[in-house]
Design a protein around this motif. Structure first.
Motif, short mmCIF file in Angstrom:
data_model
loop_
_atom_site.label_atom_id
_atom_site.label_comp_id
_atom_site.label_asym_id
_atom_site.label_seq_id
_atom_site.Cartn_x
_atom_site.Cartn_y
_atom_site.Cartn_z
N ASP A 144 3.29 0.91 -24.01
CA ASP A 144 2.97 0.99 -22.42
C ASP A 144 3.35 -0.30 -21.57
O ASP A 144 3.78 0.06 -20.61
CB ASP A 144 1.50 1.40 -22.35
N ALA A 145 3.04 -1.42 -22.33
CA ALA A 145 3.25 -2.57 -21.56
C ALA A 145 4.85 -2.62 -21.43
O ALA A 145 5.05 -3.20 -20.11
CB ALA A 145 2.56 -3.74 -22.31
N ILE A 146 5.53 -2.45 -22.28
CA ILE A 146 6.99 -2.38 -22.02
C ILE A 146 7.50 -1.65 -21.02
O ILE A 146 8.13 -1.87 -20.09
CB ILE A 146 7.85 -2.33 -23.54
N ASN A 147 6.90 -0.47 -21.33
CA ASN A 147 7.32 0.63 -20.08
C ASN A 147 6.97 0.32 -18.79
O ASN A 147 7.71 0.66 -17.58
CB ASN A 147 6.88 2.19 -20.67
N HIS A 148 6.18 -0.29 -18.56
CA HIS A 148 5.24 -0.70 -17.18
C HIS A 148 5.98 -1.82 -16.87
O HIS A 148 5.70 -2.19 -15.54
CB HIS A 148 3.93 -0.67 -17.25
N SER A 149 6.79 -2.59 -17.75
CA SER A 149 7.24 -3.83 -16.96
C SER A 149 8.37 -3.58 -16.39
O SER A 149 9.08 -2.58 -16.53
CB SER A 149 7.65 -4.72 -18.27
N PRO A 150 9.02 -4.88 -15.53
CA PRO A 150 10.19 -4.75 -14.75
C PRO A 150 11.33 -4.95 -15.59
O PRO A 150 12.78 -4.94 -15.03
CB PRO A 150 9.89 -5.54 -13.74
N ALA A 151 11.26 -5.26 -16.74
CA ALA A 151 12.32 -5.81 -17.45
C ALA A 151 13.36 -4.80 -17.93
O ALA A 151 13.32 -3.64 -18.09
CB ALA A 151 11.97 -6.49 -19.01
N THR A 152 14.63 -5.21 -18.39
CA THR A 152 15.54 -4.19 -18.85
C THR A 152 15.18 -4.13 -20.29
O THR A 152 14.93 -4.91 -21.19
CB THR A 152 17.02 -4.84 -18.87
N VAL A 153 15.09 -2.83 -20.82
CA VAL A 153 14.86 -2.46 -22.25
C VAL A 153 15.65 -2.02 -22.88
O VAL A 153 16.55 -0.93 -22.45
CB VAL A 153 13.42 -1.42 -22.07
N ILE A 154 16.03 -2.42 -24.01
CA ILE A 154 17.00 -1.89 -25.11
C ILE A 154 16.14 -1.56 -26.28
O ILE A 154 15.71 -2.61 -27.19
CB ILE A 154 18.15 -3.05 -25.19
N ALA A 155 16.40 -0.23 -26.75
CA ALA A 155 15.87 0.11 -28.17
C ALA A 155 16.84 -0.07 -29.19
O ALA A 155 18.13 0.18 -29.21
CB ALA A 155 15.48 1.74 -28.02
N VAL A 156 16.41 -0.80 -30.60
CA VAL A 156 17.22 -0.86 -31.61
C VAL A 156 17.21 0.57 -32.50
O VAL A 156 16.13 1.04 -32.77
CB VAL A 156 16.61 -1.92 -32.32
N ASP A 157 18.27 0.89 -32.48
CA ASP A 157 18.51 2.33 -33.46
C ASP A 157 18.06 3.48 -32.50
O ASP A 157 18.55 4.73 -32.41
CB ASP A 157 17.93 2.11 -34.63
N ILE A 158 16.77 3.53 -32.23
CA ILE A 158 16.01 4.67 -31.51
C ILE A 158 14.76 4.06 -30.79
O ILE A 158 14.37 3.23 -31.13
CB ILE A 158 15.74 5.85 -32.29
N ALA A 159 14.47 4.82 -29.56
CA ALA A 159 13.30 4.24 -28.98
C ALA A 159 12.02 4.57 -30.02
O ALA A 159 11.93 5.51 -30.46
CB ALA A 159 12.95 5.23 -27.66
N SER A 160 11.00 3.26 -29.84
CA SER A 160 10.01 3.45 -30.71
C SER A 160 9.22 4.71 -30.24
O SER A 160 8.93 4.75 -29.20
CB SER A 160 9.33 2.15 -30.64
N GLY A 161 8.81 5.62 -31.17
CA GLY A 161 7.71 6.72 -31.00
C GLY A 161 8.62 7.99 -30.64
O GLY A 161 8.15 8.93 -30.44
N LEU A 162 9.86 7.80 -30.42
CA LEU A 162 10.91 9.16 -30.45
C LEU A 162 11.17 9.58 -31.76
O LEU A 162 11.69 8.84 -32.67
CB LEU A 162 11.95 8.79 -29.59
N PHE A 163 10.92 10.97 -32.05
CA PHE A 163 11.24 11.53 -33.38
C PHE A 163 12.84 11.99 -33.11
O PHE A 163 13.11 12.41 -32.10
CB PHE A 163 10.55 12.88 -33.91
N ALA A 164 13.64 11.79 -34.19
CA ALA A 164 14.93 11.84 -34.00
C ALA A 164 15.62 13.22 -34.06
O ALA A 164 16.58 13.72 -33.42
CB ALA A 164 15.72 11.16 -35.17
N ASP A 165 14.70 14.21 -34.51
CA ASP A 165 15.17 15.48 -34.72
C ASP A 165 14.18 16.45 -34.84
O ASP A 165 14.61 17.62 -35.01
CB ASP A 165 16.40 15.57 -35.68
N THR A 166 13.17 16.10 -34.48
CA THR A 166 11.87 17.09 -34.21
C THR A 166 10.98 16.84 -32.92
O THR A 166 11.40 15.73 -32.43
CB THR A 166 10.90 17.15 -35.51
N ALA A 167 10.41 18.06 -32.39
CA ALA A 167 9.75 17.73 -31.33
C ALA A 167 8.67 16.59 -31.16
O ALA A 167 7.74 16.56 -32.30
CB ALA A 167 9.13 18.90 -30.70
#
Ligand code: NAX
Ligand code: ADP
Ligand code: K
Length: 499
Positions: A144-167
């Motif tokens: 939440d803190a990262i998402n609410h920040s004004p920084a440029t955000v870069i995910a390594v491999d995949i965004a944390s919390g996102l399932f790669a192939d399921t809902a």
């Protein structure tokens, strides 16, 4: 390019480790180096970097990236989000190495979360492909803190919390990155319209995972690359003539929507068809003859709509090598009658778009009349009318696959990363195109392209994969010339280049 499942990706990593062979820690180092090379090519040292690491191997990547960037004299602050008591072995190894040259801050509760400022870069290495459950607790607070920040955000491999192939569940907390830099082949999640927010612009960096393993791993999902498409395109014979490239028939237009017919016709001619006949309502006769002089025009008996009446002295349907129907035809009862007759008489695969799809959705007995291997090109709303409402992108992909397989159609579900489902159960995601193409008439252009390819004898699956790719590529060229906002459908036709 194949799209593998999470399970297959894990096996791919393991196979590479055993057969290259390479120690897991060295593969992690290679991933970190590839990320660092990507990063340093785009971001200079003036931007402070905050790297947020989890406790698994994604966190291990983050620690290795922190070390490499620190050694390059970037200003780096590293955080470990301590959500569990145990760390992975390779995490521990990289932790020890980073500790020797830099400090590490631990985040155990909300008080420990730093304020992230403008111009800073936040690198998200909290969770990767190992995500097994919805995020919670301190992980959620950091995301939440990262998402609410004004920084440029870069995910390594995949965004944390996102399932790669399921809902993901409805209230999941997921990183919303500006960029995702992925080590594996593209993940299914990267190509889904409702997940764009959790992917940003994605880049693939090659870490040398086993090509032999990828080659022999079965999958039903593919991502179309330029190299594959180049392979499909047929060169022209020096002694060819217009009879060599087929005779297409387009049934298009109605009063007020002749433009759709013109767009489809011009795109068809720009896609290499030998001869083109266009059937339009009488009101469209002069419009078509004037705007597309290369096409022959066959006026319908009706002034405003296609009615198929009276039977004019048109050549037999079987003389055409491809038939495209739908753009701008409307849904009048007379047009339905025309479509019913057309579908009953047509023997070869057709291209069916727009109002033809809407008519079929309302008159479902027509589905059985459509020639096998026909290409249907619905946008999501048209596809929903044809099938049912879906609960997630993955549910939609299942409906798409079943519909194409059951009816033996090629279904081109349009949008960003258009998904092409085939009668044999595979799905091909397109890699070209841009949001500038979200403007009226671009779908009509696609219908013209696909009809031209079928007329030239391309197999319908090849025609769909190739046509959708080139349509998007032309859209990308047009956007380069005009910018995305200024792009309009005819620019796509003018930008087609088949070489
Ligand atoms: N050889 C390899 O395995 C390579 C792996 N790499 C990296 O390793 C990642 C996968 O590593 P891992 O398998 O360790 O997975 P993660 O780093 O995603 O972490 C998995 C751990 O997190 C826990 N976890 C899962 N969901 C959670 C949640 N919602 N909240 C809190 N904890 C949760 C799991 O129980 C597990 O212990 C890849 O995404 C990639 O970044 C790269 O280094 C390339 C090579
Ligand atoms: N954001 C986007 N990225 C890539 N392609 C897009 C995007 N938006 C639209 N397109 C493409 O533009 C076309 C739109 O077709 P469609 O919705 O049928 O428009 P129309 O009916 O006005 O012709 C499709 O080929 C689709 O894939
Ligand atoms: K991550």
């Amino acid at each position: 390019m194949k799209i593998l499942s999470v399970e297959q990706t894990r096996t791919l990593d393991q196979y590479t480790i055993e057969h290259e062979p390479i120690a897991p820690i060295n593969l992690m180092e290679r991933a970190a180096q590839a990320f660092t090379d990507w990063y340093t090519a785009r971001f200079d040292k003036s931007r402070p970097v905050r790297i947020f690491c989890g406790l698994g191997n994604n966190g291990g990547d983050g620690l290795a990236i922190a070390r490499l960037l620190t050694q390059l004299e970037y200003s780096v602050q590293t955080y470990v989000v301590r959500y569990a008591p145990r760390e992975s072995e390779d995490f521990m190894h990289n932790h020890r190495r980073l500790k020797l040259i830099s400090s590490i801050t631990y985040i155990e509760n909300e008080r420990d979360i730093p304020v992230i400022r403008n111009r800073e870069v936040a690198i998200d290495a909290i969770l990767g492909l190992g995500l097994s459950r919805t995020t919670e607790g301190i992980v959620q607070s950091v995301i939440d803190a990262i998402n609410h920040s004004p920084a440029t955000v870069i995910a390594v491999d995949i965004a944390s919390g996102l399932f790669a192939d399921t809902a993901n569940g409805p209230n999941s907390t997921i990183i919303q990155p500006d960029y995702t830099v992925t080590f594996h082949l593209p993940k299914l999640a990267f190509l889904q319209p409702t997940l764009g927010l959790y992917v940003g612009e994605w880049h693939w960096v090659d870490i040398g995972l086993s090509r032999a393993f990828i080659e022999r791993t079965p999958t039903t999902y593919f991502y179309t690359t330029e190299k594959e498409v180049r392979h499909l395109l047929r060169p022209r014979n020096r002694f060819s003539h217009k009879g060599s490239f087929g005779h297409a028939l387009l049934l298009v237009g109605s009063y007020g929507k002749m433009g759709a017919g013109v767009l489809a016709s011009r795109a068809c001619l720009r896609s290499g068809v030998g001869l083109l006949t266009v059937q339009v309502p009488r009101c469209g006769y002069e419009i078509l003859q004037t705007t597309v002089p290369e096409a022959m025009c066959q006026p319908d008996g009706h002034l405003h709509i296609l009615s198929g009446q009276p039977d004019l002295e048109a050549p037999e349907l079987s003389t055409y090598s491809a038939i495209g129907v739908g753009p701008g035809i409307g849904t009048a009862p007379e047009t339905l009658a025309m479509l019913r007759k057309l579908l009953s008489e047509a023997q070869k695969p057709m291209v069916i778009d727009a109002d033809a799809i809407n008519l079929i959705a309302k008159n479902r007995d027509l589905i059985d009349k459509i020639p096998k291997n026909s290409i249907l090109t619905p946008h999501p709303k048209e596809f929903e009318r044809l099938t049912r409402r879906w609960t997630s992108d993955y549910d939609k992909l299942g409906i798409l696959r079943d519909f194409a397989q059951r009816n033996r159609f090629v279904v081109v579900l349009k949008g960003a990363h258009t998904a092409i489902a085939t009668p044999d159960g595979t799905t091909h995601f397109n890699s070209t195109g841009n949001p500038g193409m979200s403007t009226g008439g671009t779908g009509d252009v696609l219908t013209g392209i696909l009809t031209a390819l079928i007329a030239q004898g391309y197999d319908p699956v090849e025609a769909a994969v190739l046509g959708v790719f080139e349509h998007g590529r032309a859209g990308d060229r047009a956007a380069q010339n005009r910018g995305q906002i200024g792009l309009m459908a005819s620019d796509i036709t003018d930008s087609l280049r088949w070489d």
